[in-house]
Every structure is written in structure tokens, then in C-alpha cells.
Design an enzyme around this catalytic site. Structure first.
Site, short mmCIF file in Angstrom:
data_model
loop_
_atom_site.label_atom_id
_atom_site.label_comp_id
_atom_site.label_asym_id
_atom_site.label_seq_id
_atom_site.Cartn_x
_atom_site.Cartn_y
_atom_site.Cartn_z
N TYR A 1 64.07 66.12 55.12
CA TYR A 1 63.09 65.11 55.54
C TYR A 1 63.79 63.82 55.94
O TYR A 1 63.40 63.16 56.91
CB TYR A 1 62.08 64.84 54.43
CG TYR A 1 61.14 63.72 54.79
CD1 TYR A 1 60.12 63.90 55.72
CD2 TYR A 1 61.31 62.44 54.24
CE1 TYR A 1 59.28 62.86 56.09
CE2 TYR A 1 60.47 61.41 54.60
CZ TYR A 1 59.46 61.61 55.52
OH TYR A 1 58.64 60.57 55.87
N LYS A 2 64.83 63.44 55.22
CA LYS A 2 65.54 62.22 55.54
C LYS A 2 66.47 62.38 56.75
O LYS A 2 67.08 61.40 57.20
CB LYS A 2 66.36 61.75 54.33
CG LYS A 2 65.51 61.14 53.22
CD LYS A 2 66.37 60.64 52.09
CE LYS A 2 65.54 59.90 51.05
NZ LYS A 2 65.02 58.62 51.57
N GLU B 1 66.29 50.28 53.56
CA GLU B 1 65.15 49.42 53.88
C GLU B 1 64.70 48.68 52.63
O GLU B 1 64.41 49.31 51.61
CB GLU B 1 63.98 50.24 54.41
CG GLU B 1 64.23 50.92 55.74
CD GLU B 1 63.06 51.76 56.20
OE1 GLU B 1 63.11 52.26 57.34
OE2 GLU B 1 62.10 51.93 55.41
N ARG C 1 60.20 47.14 47.22
CA ARG C 1 60.80 48.42 46.89
C ARG C 1 61.91 48.69 47.91
O ARG C 1 62.03 47.97 48.91
CB ARG C 1 59.77 49.55 46.90
CG ARG C 1 59.21 49.86 48.29
CD ARG C 1 58.14 50.93 48.25
NE ARG C 1 58.64 52.20 47.71
CZ ARG C 1 59.21 53.14 48.45
NH1 ARG C 1 59.40 52.97 49.76
NH2 ARG C 1 59.61 54.28 47.91
N ASN D 1 64.04 51.89 50.23
CA ASN D 1 64.12 53.27 50.71
C ASN D 1 65.46 53.42 51.42
O ASN D 1 66.10 52.41 51.77
CB ASN D 1 62.95 53.56 51.65
CG ASN D 1 62.76 55.05 51.89
OD1 ASN D 1 63.31 55.88 51.16
ND2 ASN D 1 62.01 55.40 52.91
N TYR E 1 61.75 60.65 44.91
CA TYR E 1 60.74 59.72 45.39
C TYR E 1 59.95 59.15 44.22
O TYR E 1 59.59 59.86 43.27
CB TYR E 1 59.77 60.41 46.34
CG TYR E 1 60.39 60.74 47.68
CD1 TYR E 1 60.82 59.73 48.53
CD2 TYR E 1 60.55 62.06 48.09
CE1 TYR E 1 61.40 60.02 49.75
CE2 TYR E 1 61.12 62.36 49.32
CZ TYR E 1 61.54 61.35 50.14
OH TYR E 1 62.11 61.65 51.34
N HIS F 1 51.80 59.23 55.32
CA HIS F 1 52.82 59.80 54.43
C HIS F 1 52.67 61.31 54.27
O HIS F 1 53.33 61.91 53.40
CB HIS F 1 52.75 59.12 53.07
CG HIS F 1 53.18 57.67 53.11
ND1 HIS F 1 52.28 56.65 53.34
CD2 HIS F 1 54.40 57.10 52.99
CE1 HIS F 1 52.93 55.50 53.34
NE2 HIS F 1 54.21 55.74 53.13
#
Length: 341
Positions: A319-320, A268, A223, A225, A34, A193
Site C-alpha cells: 500500500y505504501k 508527513e 500525527r 505518516n 497503523y 481511507h
């Protein structure tokens, strides 16, 4: 329905379909952690297959299908649109800004004209013309953010800045990746977050918030993701988890040869824009999906994707939501995707 947008799937000079040539492949190295990974928007990004990133709003061959899917989702669950009362002007500000972005990026299809107080928005792809007066709700058929959502593929979140922090106080989100606008609306940036691993101990979120609060009117940054998805399913919100959550297990338990067709890299492209009238920050989220089969057509991509998935720490993979699908994806890339581990 008449349209001047080229919605056809076409091959580029490398012989790759448009969906591959324009895909925003997110990895620049063989590992992923991250980070804020923010850069100024508006400049093209070259990839091994083609390129992307010329405009903050992006229209492709899925345009009409994606808009139809958004209307279906909103019809079933109107709470995907949320706006706290004090965000009314921010809604208008965002709508007009997005209209200008569409007209600037695709002038053959969209237009925004002004005659005194009245403005006219034209979408030739949908055969629609809408006149309105900024701030006069009676001149639109829907709230401003809901209205503009009928014309673009991006999800939109509006962040208010007050008390030295950012707050997610409005949004139109139909294509969320395992989160809920209805749950998050009204939360601070840091609260939203909160569940993300590692970013707090490494200071990523405080740095990102400080950066965003320093944006000047009109500035636009971007950015990326990413995660993995089973099938080309845009709506993976928390509300619909029972509909898509089991697909991860079924994919893992199913035939390996099906993985390349069904498992997708979900990327994204996120744009962050400081709005000029309201001072709010507009957060655009455009979701792109590309199957592992298509990724394997670009050897540089398949090798790098394998390395990233193989090295990714378990807490980040969890988490993903890719703990079940990572293994099958790696096995498919080794067996069918031309990757040598």
C-alpha cells in the site's frame, strides 16, 4: 527579494546540518502499524539528531524552492486546487487562521493586522503586502485557499462535518503521496481511507473520525505518516505517476551505491485544527524528505529504520508503494549505512 527568514543550511550543536537536525523522524519503536497516533500540537519533539514540532506551520531552508515548485505544479494542473461551493466561508476561515499561525510562529517575517473591516497580511520573505476584507472575494487576487497556498509549504485539506460524518470538500494539494485530491474531493472520510489495509478491521478509521468530530474550536492535534521516495520529489500525485513510478524500478535495478543518495524517507507531519468561524476541520500536510545517506549519519535512526522496513508486513509495504525500494534500502543500510542485521 528580501527575507528575514533564516533559509541557510546550518549545523547544530551535534555537527549535523539543519535538514537532519530538524527532520521529524517518525519511528519510536522497531515495528510499525497503523494507528491514530494523535497528540496535542505545539510542543517540541526531541530526537536523536535535534528536534521538531514547535509550530503547526513550519518554514525551513526549502521554503522558496517549495513555493516555486507549488506554482509550477498549479500552473500545469490547476485542478490541484478544489473547493465545493458550500466551502467558501471555510476557505476564508482557513486562510485567516493560517495567516495568524504564520505571524505567531515567525513574527519577524509575517504579520496580520486589522483596521476595522480591513485586514493586512504581510510576507516579508516574498516582499508582499495584501489587504483584504473577510468574505469579499473582490479583495483577493485568488480564492482564499489558493492565495494562502502561495505562502506556506503545507498542503491543506478542509473537512466539512455533516450527517454525522466528515467530508473532504476542499483542498490545495500539490505534494500528494500517491493520491489525488481531484478524485477524492466530495468523498467521506471513510471513503477516502477505503484502500488502506488493516485500518478498517482494526477500527482505526472510525475511531479517528469520532475523535476529529469531537474537536472543539481552536483545538490543534498532530500525527505523522511515512513512506519512501526516490529523489527529493514532492509531487507524487496519482496524476503524475508516469513521471515518478518508473523511478522505483530503475532504483532497484541500478547500482547499490546510488541508493543512499537517491532513496529518501518521506515523512508527513499532519496537523488537524477545528476552525472557529466555519466549524470545518483543517488538515495540514507538511512533507519532509531525508536521504538514506543523511539518515545513516544518525546511527539510532538507521538502525531503527532498518528494523521497521525489515519487519513491515507485505500488505502494508504494498500500500505504501515500497515493495520495490524496500529491498535496496535494506541492502544499502547493511552495506553502507552501518547497520548490522
Amino acid at each position: 527579494m528580501s527575507t528575514t527568514i533564516d533559509l541557510a543550511v546550518r549545523d547544530d550543536d551535534l555537527g549535523l546540518p539543519d535538514r537532519i537536525a530538524r527532520f521529524p523522524f517518525p519511528f519510536t519503536r522497531d515495528t510499525y502499524r497503523y494507528s491514530t497516533n494523535v497528540e496535542p500540537a505545539g510542543s517540541p519533539v526531541a530526537t536523536a539528531a535535534g528536534g521538531w514540532g514547535r509550530h503547526p506551520v513550519d518554514i525551513d531552508g526549502h521554503y522558496l524552492d517549495d513555493l516555486t515548485e507549488r506554482e509550477r505544479i498549479l500552473g500545469a494542473d490547476p485542478t490541484r486546487f478544489q473547493s465545493l461551493p458550500h466551502m467558501e466561508i471555510a476557505q476564508w476561515d482557513a486562510m485567516v487562521t493560517l495567516m495568524r499561525m504564520l505571524a505567531d510562529a515567525y513574527p519577524e517575517t509575517f504579520a496580520l493586522e486589522r483596521d476595522g473591516e480591513a485586514r493586512l497580511f504581510v510576507n516579508r520573505a516574498l516582499g508582499l503586502e495584501q489587504s483584504f476584507v473577510f468574505g469579499d472575494r473582490s479583495t483577493l487576487p485568488d480564492p482564499p485557499l489558493r492565495f494562502i497556498g502561495r505562502h506556506l509549504q503545507e498542503d491543506v485539506v478542509l473537512l466539512d462535518q455533516r450527517e454525522g460524518a466528515l467530508w473532504g470538500d476542499a483542498g490545495l494539494v500539490t505534494f500528494a503521496a500517491d493520491w489525488s485530491l481531484r478524485f477524492d474531493v466530495g468523498m467521506s472520510f471513510r471513503q477516502i481511507h477505503g484502500p488502506v489495509p488493516r485500518v478498517h478491521t482494526e477500527g482505526v478509521i472510525p475511531r479517528a473520525e469520532q475523535f476529529l468530530m469531537g474537536l472543539q474550536a481552536g483545538q490543534c492535534y498532530r500525527r505523522t505518516n511515512w513512506s519512501l521516495s526516490v529523489d527529493r520529489r514532492l509531487d507524487q500525485s496519482t496524476e503524475t505517476y508516469p513521471e515518478w513510478g518508473r523511478d522505483r524500478r530503475l532504483l532497484a535495478e541500478g547500482p547499490l551505491e546510488d541508493v543512499g543518495r537517491r532513496l529518501h524517507l518521506r515523512v508527513e507531519v499532519q496537523h488537524l485544527v477545528r476552525l472557529g468561524v466555519s466549524g470545518a476541520i483543517m488538515f495540514l500536510i507538511r512533507t519532509h524528505l531525508l536521504s538514506f545517506e543523511d539518515i545513516a549519519r544518525v546511527p539510532e535512526w538507521s538502525g531503527r529504520l532498518y528494523s521497521v522496513l525489515d519487519e513491515l508486513p507485505d500488505d502494508m509495504a504494498d500500500y505504501k508503494g515500497i515493495m520495490r525500494t524496500r529491498g535496496p534500502g535494506l541492502r544499502w543500510l547493511r552495506t553502507y549505512g552501518g547497520v548490522r542485521s
